[in-house]
Scaffold this motif. Structure first.
Motif, short mmCIF file in Angstrom:
data_model
loop_
_atom_site.label_atom_id
_atom_site.label_comp_id
_atom_site.label_asym_id
_atom_site.label_seq_id
_atom_site.Cartn_x
_atom_site.Cartn_y
_atom_site.Cartn_z
N ASP A 117 0.82 -1.21 0.00
CA ASP A 117 0.00 0.00 0.00
C ASP A 117 0.86 1.27 0.00
O ASP A 117 0.37 2.36 0.27
N GLY A 118 2.14 1.10 -0.22
CA GLY A 118 3.03 2.26 -0.28
C GLY A 118 3.44 2.77 1.09
O GLY A 118 3.93 3.89 1.22
N ARG A 119 3.23 1.96 2.14
CA ARG A 119 3.62 2.43 3.48
C ARG A 119 4.93 1.75 3.86
O ARG A 119 4.94 0.60 4.31
N HIS A 120 6.02 2.47 3.59
CA HIS A 120 7.35 1.89 3.75
C HIS A 120 7.99 2.32 5.07
O HIS A 120 7.47 3.19 5.76
N THR A 121 9.15 1.75 5.33
CA THR A 121 9.86 2.04 6.58
C THR A 121 10.22 3.52 6.73
O THR A 121 10.23 4.04 7.83
N SER A 122 10.47 4.20 5.59
CA SER A 122 10.92 5.59 5.67
C SER A 122 9.87 6.50 6.30
O SER A 122 10.18 7.56 6.83
N THR A 123 8.60 6.09 6.25
CA THR A 123 7.55 6.96 6.78
C THR A 123 7.29 6.72 8.27
O THR A 123 6.44 7.38 8.87
N LEU A 124 8.00 5.77 8.87
CA LEU A 124 7.76 5.49 10.29
C LEU A 124 8.44 6.49 11.23
O LEU A 124 8.14 6.55 12.40
N GLN A 125 9.38 7.26 10.68
CA GLN A 125 10.10 8.25 11.47
C GLN A 125 10.72 7.64 12.73
O GLN A 125 10.45 8.09 13.85
N VAL A 126 11.53 6.63 12.51
CA VAL A 126 12.17 5.93 13.63
C VAL A 126 13.06 6.89 14.44
O VAL A 126 13.21 6.74 15.65
N SER A 127 13.61 7.90 13.76
CA SER A 127 14.51 8.82 14.47
C SER A 127 13.78 9.53 15.62
O SER A 127 14.38 9.87 16.64
N ARG A 128 12.48 9.73 15.47
CA ARG A 128 11.71 10.36 16.56
C ARG A 128 11.68 9.44 17.79
O ARG A 128 11.76 9.90 18.92
N ILE A 129 11.56 8.14 17.53
CA ILE A 129 11.54 7.18 18.64
C ILE A 129 12.94 7.14 19.27
O ILE A 129 13.08 7.14 20.50
N GLU A 130 13.97 7.13 18.42
CA GLU A 130 15.35 7.06 18.92
C GLU A 130 15.65 8.27 19.81
O GLU A 130 16.29 8.14 20.86
#
Ligand SMILES: [Zn+2]
Length: 200
Positions: A117-130
């Motif tokens: 559906d076009g929802r890839h890892t890049s849109t999860l904003q992992v850096s915000r969690i880090e």
């Protein structure tokens, strides 16, 4: 849309039909009910609907819903800031609050991974969690995702990304029916899944 109704009524029915679980017949029933409301009640209803777009915003820290600024969860020193529960929609935060099994902070990732559906890892904003892990010295992360392929993929990805930090990462699992969405799980099942969470 049926041509027999006045145009505004048609429009109202069309909007109501967008709501989940509301088919044409139910939308018509709601619309005819609204016609009987007093003008001031309708005005107030319309105003509240309009305000949702401007007044209900997202917390800049965790993306939970808030009326203004930091959300009531982040802005509460009595909560355990070293424990973070990651969910994929604001509604799940309230479901977890209701079962009173968690007193830490939340983080909303907006969606689960679904490359089709076009929802890839890049849109999860992992850096915000880090950033939160480092700033809050988070020791425990609970992944509260749907028990679906998308939930599994997201949990696996976050585990890989966050395992470099000294945090314990668990996921709700036990008691959650396979393929179930957290949104529709009842409170006692959710409570069971929370207490039976497992290391991922
Ligand atoms: Zn917040």
């Amino acid at each position: 849309m049926s041509p027999k109704y006045p145009e505004t009524l048609n429009q109202l029915i069309a909007h109501l039909k967008k709501l989940p679980g509301v088919g044409r017949r139910t939308a018509e029933r709601f619309a005819f009910e609204l016609i009987n409301w007093k003008p001031e009640e309708l005005q107030e209803f319309g105003q509240v609907v309009t305000s949702v777009a401007t007044d209900v915003t997202r917390c800049p820290c965790c993306s939970c819903l808030t009326q203004e600024g930091i959300c009531p969860f982040c802005d509460n020193t009595e909560r355990n800031a070293s424990s973070l529960c990651i969910v994929s929609s604001p509604r799940e935060v309230y479901a977890i609050e209701e079962i009173r099994a968690f007193r830490g902070l939340y983080h909303i990732i907006e969606h689960l991974l679904s490359p089709l559906d076009g929802r890839h890892t890049s849109t999860l904003q992992v850096s915000r969690i880090e950033k939160r892990i480092i700033e809050n010295q988070i020791k425990e992360i609970i992944l509260a995702f749907d028990s679906t392929l998308e939930g599994d993929a997201t949990a696996l990805y976050l585990k890989q990304e966050l395992s470099k930090y000294p945090v314990s990462i668990t996921r709700l699992g036990f008691g959650l029916p396979v393929g179930s969405s957290l949104e529709f799980v009842d409170g006692s099942t959710l409570a069971k899944a929370f207490s039976g969470r497992q290391i991922v």
